[in-house]
Design a protein around this motif. Sequence first.
Motif, mmCIF file in Angstrom:
data_model
loop_
_atom_site.group_PDB
_atom_site.id
_atom_site.type_symbol
_atom_site.label_atom_id
_atom_site.label_comp_id
_atom_site.label_asym_id
_atom_site.label_seq_id
_atom_site.Cartn_x
_atom_site.Cartn_y
_atom_site.Cartn_z
ATOM 1 N N HIS A 100 53.767 61.923 73.230
ATOM 2 C CA HIS A 100 52.392 61.509 73.493
ATOM 3 C C HIS A 100 51.623 62.656 74.134
ATOM 4 O O HIS A 100 52.196 63.467 74.865
ATOM 5 N N GLU A 101 50.375 62.712 73.855
ATOM 6 C CA GLU A 101 49.505 63.736 74.442
ATOM 7 C C GLU A 101 49.575 63.678 75.962
ATOM 8 O O GLU A 101 49.418 62.628 76.563
ATOM 9 N N GLY A 102 49.861 64.826 76.576
ATOM 10 C CA GLY A 102 49.902 64.903 78.031
ATOM 11 C C GLY A 102 51.198 64.453 78.671
ATOM 12 O O GLY A 102 51.289 64.359 79.900
ATOM 13 N N GLY A 103 52.223 64.145 77.870
ATOM 14 C CA GLY A 103 53.512 63.746 78.437
ATOM 15 C C GLY A 103 53.697 62.247 78.454
ATOM 16 O O GLY A 103 53.103 61.522 77.656
ATOM 17 N N SER A 104 54.532 61.747 79.388
ATOM 18 C CA SER A 104 54.891 60.327 79.446
ATOM 19 C C SER A 104 55.434 59.880 78.092
ATOM 20 O O SER A 104 54.986 58.891 77.501
ATOM 21 N N ASP A 105 56.420 60.641 77.585
ATOM 22 C CA ASP A 105 56.999 60.367 76.278
ATOM 23 C C ASP A 105 58.010 59.222 76.372
ATOM 24 O O ASP A 105 58.438 58.830 77.463
ATOM 25 N N ASP A 106 58.397 58.688 75.211
ATOM 26 C CA ASP A 106 59.380 57.604 75.145
ATOM 27 C C ASP A 106 60.599 58.074 74.364
ATOM 28 O O ASP A 106 60.472 58.826 73.389
ATOM 29 N N ILE A 107 61.777 57.609 74.777
ATOM 30 C CA ILE A 107 62.997 57.931 74.052
ATOM 31 C C ILE A 107 63.719 56.637 73.706
ATOM 32 O O ILE A 107 63.832 55.723 74.528
ATOM 33 N N TYR A 108 64.190 56.537 72.465
ATOM 34 C CA TYR A 108 64.900 55.359 71.971
ATOM 35 C C TYR A 108 66.254 55.829 71.437
ATOM 36 O O TYR A 108 66.346 56.877 70.785
ATOM 37 N N LYS A 123 61.331 55.791 79.494
ATOM 38 C CA LYS A 123 60.336 56.850 79.549
ATOM 39 C C LYS A 123 61.079 58.162 79.803
ATOM 40 O O LYS A 123 62.173 58.169 80.388
ATOM 41 N N ILE A 124 60.486 59.268 79.362
ATOM 42 C CA ILE A 124 61.127 60.568 79.557
ATOM 43 C C ILE A 124 60.073 61.610 79.900
ATOM 44 O O ILE A 124 59.017 61.677 79.268
ATOM 45 N N LEU A 125 60.354 62.391 80.913
ATOM 46 C CA LEU A 125 59.413 63.407 81.378
ATOM 47 C C LEU A 125 60.078 64.775 81.305
ATOM 48 O O LEU A 125 61.097 65.016 81.968
ATOM 49 N N PHE A 126 59.502 65.687 80.505
ATOM 50 C CA PHE A 126 60.068 67.015 80.327
ATOM 51 C C PHE A 126 59.452 68.008 81.312
ATOM 52 O O PHE A 126 58.275 67.925 81.653
ATOM 53 N N SER A 127 60.272 68.959 81.752
ATOM 54 C CA SER A 127 59.788 70.059 82.586
ATOM 55 C C SER A 127 60.588 71.305 82.227
ATOM 56 O O SER A 127 61.747 71.220 81.818
ATOM 57 N N LEU A 128 59.946 72.467 82.365
ATOM 58 C CA LEU A 128 60.577 73.730 81.976
ATOM 59 C C LEU A 128 60.468 74.747 83.096
ATOM 60 O O LEU A 128 59.376 74.985 83.623
ATOM 61 N N ASP A 129 61.598 75.336 83.479
ATOM 62 C CA ASP A 129 61.610 76.447 84.421
ATOM 63 C C ASP A 129 61.398 77.720 83.602
ATOM 64 O O ASP A 129 62.300 78.150 82.878
ATOM 65 N N LEU A 135 65.389 73.696 80.346
ATOM 66 C CA LEU A 135 64.552 72.561 80.000
ATOM 67 C C LEU A 135 65.196 71.289 80.544
ATOM 68 O O LEU A 135 66.359 71.003 80.249
ATOM 69 N N SER A 136 64.456 70.546 81.355
ATOM 70 C CA SER A 136 64.975 69.321 81.968
ATOM 71 C C SER A 136 64.217 68.111 81.446
ATOM 72 O O SER A 136 63.023 68.183 81.151
ATOM 73 N N ALA A 137 64.936 66.995 81.343
ATOM 74 C CA ALA A 137 64.332 65.739 80.882
ATOM 75 C C ALA A 137 64.743 64.630 81.846
ATOM 76 O O ALA A 137 65.923 64.275 81.915
ATOM 77 N N LYS A 138 63.777 64.128 82.597
ATOM 78 C CA LYS A 138 64.053 63.049 83.546
ATOM 79 C C LYS A 138 63.780 61.701 82.883
ATOM 80 O O LYS A 138 62.688 61.470 82.370
ATOM 81 N N LEU A 139 64.784 60.816 82.899
ATOM 82 C CA LEU A 139 64.641 59.488 82.326
ATOM 83 C C LEU A 139 64.334 58.478 83.433
ATOM 84 O O LEU A 139 64.916 58.535 84.514
ATOM 85 N N LYS A 196 59.351 79.476 76.854
ATOM 86 C CA LYS A 196 58.538 79.803 78.034
ATOM 87 C C LYS A 196 57.490 78.749 78.371
ATOM 88 O O LYS A 196 56.990 78.726 79.485
ATOM 89 N N HIS A 197 57.161 77.893 77.406
ATOM 90 C CA HIS A 197 56.125 76.884 77.690
ATOM 91 C C HIS A 197 56.253 75.743 76.691
ATOM 92 O O HIS A 197 56.533 75.957 75.510
ATOM 93 N N THR A 198 56.087 74.507 77.168
ATOM 94 C CA THR A 198 56.065 73.338 76.290
ATOM 95 C C THR A 198 54.952 72.390 76.723
ATOM 96 O O THR A 198 54.630 72.301 77.911
ATOM 97 N N GLN A 199 54.382 71.690 75.755
ATOM 98 C CA GLN A 199 53.355 70.687 76.041
ATOM 99 C C GLN A 199 53.362 69.645 74.939
ATOM 100 O O GLN A 199 53.196 69.966 73.766
ATOM 101 N N SER A 200 53.562 68.389 75.318
ATOM 102 C CA SER A 200 53.618 67.309 74.329
ATOM 103 C C SER A 200 52.256 67.065 73.703
ATOM 104 O O SER A 200 51.215 67.159 74.360
ATOM 105 N N THR A 201 52.275 66.734 72.410
ATOM 106 C CA THR A 201 51.075 66.304 71.692
ATOM 107 C C THR A 201 51.416 64.979 71.002
ATOM 108 O O THR A 201 52.538 64.477 71.117
#
Length: 251
Positions: A100-108, A123-129, A135-139, A196-201
């Motif tokens: 989804h645009e801006g994050g707050s993605d869903d995982i099934y 729900k899943i929230l991605f972050s990148l160091d 790359l981390s994914a918090k559920l 180096k960079h990620t952004q959900s669309t």
Amino acid sequence: MTVKRKKRGRVILSLIAVLLIAAMTFGGICIYLAFQDNIQSKYTLTETTDTFLVTLLKGAVFGKEFEISETEINSYINEKYCTQKGENEAGLDHVRIDFHEGGSDDIYAHIYYKSYELAAHSKILFSLDEQTSILSAKLYNAYIGELRISENILSCLLSKMFENSEHITVNGTTLSVTASYTYDIKNTDGITLSLKHTQSTEDGVKCRTNSLTGEALKAAGEYLISEEGREAVSGIWGDIKNKVSTMFNVQ
């Protein structure tokens, strides 16, 4: 006194019976909810492609922003991280991320644990160091079937599912992978591709990596100043001089 004691005993026994019935009823409802699977259409891929790595490499040539589609990402994740029941004690055999645009993605996902098969979503929230390319994914807000589960249960479940994984590490309810790969080249530090960079669309993820062109030039420079590289250049230069001498009859 004896009659009162008997009445009190019957009351206590009745309360215990009521509590036991309530506990069994609650447990039965929880089990029923946990084994519901109303999201098969969510975790099943209807379209697949093997173009993920091609898109990644094309976009990484100059280190500029590019987009990887949801289909490419989900196809790659299923190929790389899903396993069939029987290969491990616990794991997942189907997974799909809805971006989804801006994050707050869903995982099934469709998961298995020993003899049990369950549908799960969260729900899943991605972050990148950007320094380490981890790359981390918090559920969070997770469900097994239609049963909402606590973070402690989710953490235990993730640990079991990925305890044999070579690529994924689990920390509580967060999954992490190193989004970097180094291609070894003799006499050099190799060519490294790092996210180096990620952004959900709505259709996938916008990405940016380091420049592969810059990495290739660096590797070429390291090779040319190595002993083997200098010998190769010397040999090439010698061949060129010989061909020129032959062309112009230079003695």
